[in-house]
Structure formats: structure tokens, C-alpha cells
Enzyme design. Structure first.
Site, mmCIF file in Angstrom:
data_model
loop_
_atom_site.group_PDB
_atom_site.id
_atom_site.type_symbol
_atom_site.label_atom_id
_atom_site.label_comp_id
_atom_site.label_asym_id
_atom_site.label_seq_id
_atom_site.Cartn_x
_atom_site.Cartn_y
_atom_site.Cartn_z
ATOM 1 C CE1 TYR A 186 -3.442 -2.625 -0.279
ATOM 2 C CE2 TYR A 186 -2.744 -3.401 1.877
ATOM 3 C CZ TYR A 186 -3.481 -3.574 0.717
ATOM 4 O OH TYR A 186 -4.247 -4.699 0.555
ATOM 5 N N GLY A 328 -4.141 -13.888 12.930
ATOM 6 C CA GLY A 328 -5.106 -13.532 11.908
ATOM 7 C C GLY A 328 -6.119 -14.632 11.708
#
Length: 359
Positions: A186, A328
Site C-alpha cells: 500500500y 489472523g
């Protein structure tokens, strides 16, 4: 008490254990209208379940600092006060369960305007709520992805200001920890890596120039984020490229810079900035990157990557490879992972009063 369930204090924020939830996008916000980017009932239930399950710190998924900073039209955002009010419901509940609420502040850069992952994650256009992505250089992420518009210096400064406004709103929303997203290809990661940053001005070329934007964001956010609250930075420790990419040596060097600029912990992941890269995965495969930063710099770290069982997680913390583990997929599979791990390790089990029958 096992190492995994020892409290940790960062600045003046005490996190009750070292079992933390990694930011994981849910792609479940409204794509347009008054509730655009605001957390919905799904988000409340999703995060509340992990809090009642004993997770010490929950980092809310990548939350965009602007509409064009979203990964998908369905991402969360924190660029307006409607979003702030919706987040307060979540942070209030998390804190009430003894879980520290954190948020990841993000701009997706050239990887913006894509569909939800379970629909393939391909780029979407205006007919599907999409928009034109931005990036440090006019270099597409992969074949089939649009070439981003190259950011001007004025636009870079505007994005720094958006991070500041987002941090202020995060504080107003009740978050105790802020994390700057500098990983997974990103925008900030795109500036760091020579693979995606081909600029020839003060924001490109040399290592010093490529880290400039990241440090400007860190400095600006740290200036408005309270001194008694910790600031995290998430990084991809390597692009997994043979050459022309960001490396673990760069990460170690950069970690020292982040520490000097007021970052309290490095959330160490890898990859995401180059398409088609083969990553050698396996249990705890990213832990050595966190361990190297922890060994070679004064910065605290959190480790991620196929950490699945209590004994494995405990060894990571006990062996000083990281200060905490971020789970996660395991927390998606089992919202009460922390409670079950505590019971397995013989530690005190934190259970809501309403669930006392389960002790």
C-alpha cells in the site's frame, strides 16, 4: 504465568496479554451514502467476539484516511465524524471487556479500487463504485491493474494532513493504539520500495529519499497522538525480490529511524508489493524478521505468520523473538483462541461474567 499472558505496558497503556488480533479487512462497509466507510453491525459482532474471547489488543482492520485511500469501495474509513460515532460503539465495548482497542490508519495507493476478495479482488471502475488510484510513480501493481496517477508534492502533503486528521478522529473514537500501515504494497510501502518508487525528486531514488514520506507521516501523527498512547508501524520486512526491492537490511535500518521518531512497536509482516512473488511459507515463517529487528534495534516488535498454537506462540515471546504475537486466520477460526490458550498453559482465564459457566 506464561510469557504469553504477561501484561505489557507501552508508554502508559497496559495491554493485558501478548495475544493480539492482526488487522484483517472485512470489506463490509457501505460503498456510498451517509454511512459510507462506517462500521456496521458485522464489524461490531466481529470485534466484540474476539474481545469476549480474551484477546489483549485488537487492531481494527485497515481504515482509510480518505475515500480514495480505500482498498475497495467496501472498506472502513475514518475521514468524517459519522464514522467516528460508529466506531465509538466498538471501542467502548472492547474496553469494557478489558481489551485495548487499536486502529490501523491506511492509504492503499496504487492497489486501490478493487473488488472484495471473495469476488476475486480485481480492479473496479466507476460503474462499481471505483475510482482512479494514486501512487508514488505511474507503475501498475500487476497486469490488468490501472496505472496510478503519480502524486505531486502538494498531493503528498495533503495525504500527510489526512493521516493527521484521521489520527485525531481515531482518538475521538476511543482508540488507545494507532498503527500506521506501511506494509503489503500500500501507499507508504510503495514509497519505501525501489520496486514501486521510480521518482527522481526528493521522495525517490536514494534510501533516505524513499523513507521521507513515511517519516513525515510518522512525525505528523506522533505530534497529534497523545504522548501517553503508543504508536505502531506495520511494515513488510521484505518484498521477497532478488533485487530492486525492499530488503530485511533496509527494515532493520529503518526500524532505528522509526524508534527515533517516536514509534513504539514494529508490526512485522512481509510481501504484498510485487505480484507473482513466491513466498516460502510455513509455521512462523515471518517470525525471524521480527526477531532480527528486536535483536538489532531498540524497537519492540510483534510477530505474525502462521502462528497457530499456544506453545508456539509462547515460545516466540519467551525466547524474545517478539514482544507479542498477532493472530489472523486463527482468530477468524476461533474467536476465543486466547481463552483456550490460557487454559492450555495453566494461566488465569479471562471470561465475561455472562460466560462464567464455561470456566
Amino acid at each position: 504465568m506464561s510469557a504469553l499472558f504477561e501484561p505489557i505496558t507501552l508508554r502508559e497503556t497496559t495491554i493485558p496479554n501478548r495475544v493480539w488480533m492482526a488487522p484483517m479487512c472485512q470489506y463490509s462497509a457501505e460503498p456510498e451514502g451517509p454511512a459510507q466507510g462506517a462500521p456496521q453491525d458485522w464489524h461490531f459482532v466481529h470485534y466484540a467476539a474476539r474481545a469476549t474471547g480474551g484477546t489483549g489488543l485488537i487492531l481494527v482492520e485497515a481504515t482509510a484516511i480518505s475515500p480514495e485511500g480505500r482498498i475497495s469501495p467496501y472498506d472502513l474509513g475514518i475521514w468524517n465524524d459519522t464514522q467516528v460515532a460508529a466506531f465509538r460503539r466498538i471501542t467502548r465495548f472492547l474496553a469494557g471487556q478489558g481489551t485495548v482497542p487499536g486502529i490501523q490508519l491506511a492509504h492503499s495507493g496504487r492497489k486501490a479500487s478493487t473488488d472484495r476478495t471473495w469476488k476475486g479482488g480485481a480492479p473496479v471502475g466507476p460503474d462499481a463504485h471505483g475510482w482512479q488510484p494514486l501512487g508514488p510513480s505511474p507503475v501498475a501493481f500487476a497486469d490488468g491493474h490501472p496505472v496510478p496517477d503519480e502524486l505531486t508534492v502538494d498531493q503528498i502533503m495533503e495525504i500527510v494532513d489526512q493521516f493527521v486528521a484521521a489520527a485525531r478522529r481515531a482518538l475521538a473514537a476511543g482508540f488507545e493504539v494507532a498503527e500506521i500501515h506501511g506494509a503489503h504494497g500500500y501507499l507508504i510501502n510503495e514509497f519505501l520500495s525501489p520496486h514501486s518508487n521510480h521518482r527522481t525528486d526528493a521522495y525517490g531514488g536514494s534510501y533516505e529519499n524513499r523513507i521521507r514520506f513515511a517519516l513525515e507521516v510518522v512525525d505528523a501523527v506522533r505530534a497529534v497522538w497523545p504522548d501517553d498512547k503508543p504508536l505502531f508501524f506495520r511494515i513488510s520486512a521484505t518484498d521477497w525480490l532478488e533485487d530492486a526491492g525492499w530488503t530485511v537490511d533496509d527494515t532493520v535500518r529503518f526500524a532505528g529511524e522509526l524508534h527515533a521518531h517516536g514509534v513504539d512497536l514494529l508490526d512485522v509482516s512481509t510481501g504484498g508489493n510485487a505480484s507473482g512473488v513466491r513466498i516460502p511459507t510455513g509455521p512462523g515463517y515471518q517470525v525471524p524478521f521480527a526477531a532480527r529487528v528486536k535483536t538489532e534495534t531498540p524497537l519492540r516488535t510483534a510477530a505474525v505468520g502462521l502462528i497457530t498454537d499456544a506453545e508456539q506462540a509462547t515460545k516466540i515471546v519467551a525466547n524474545d523473538e517478539a514482544d507479542a504475537v498477532l493472530l489472523g486466520r486463527e482468530l477468524l477460526r476461533n474467536p476465543s483462541w486466547a481463552r483456550h490458550a490460557a487454559r492450555e498453559l495453566g494461566d488465569a482465564v479471562r471470561v465475561p461474567d455472562q460466560y462464567h459457566r464455561s470456566v
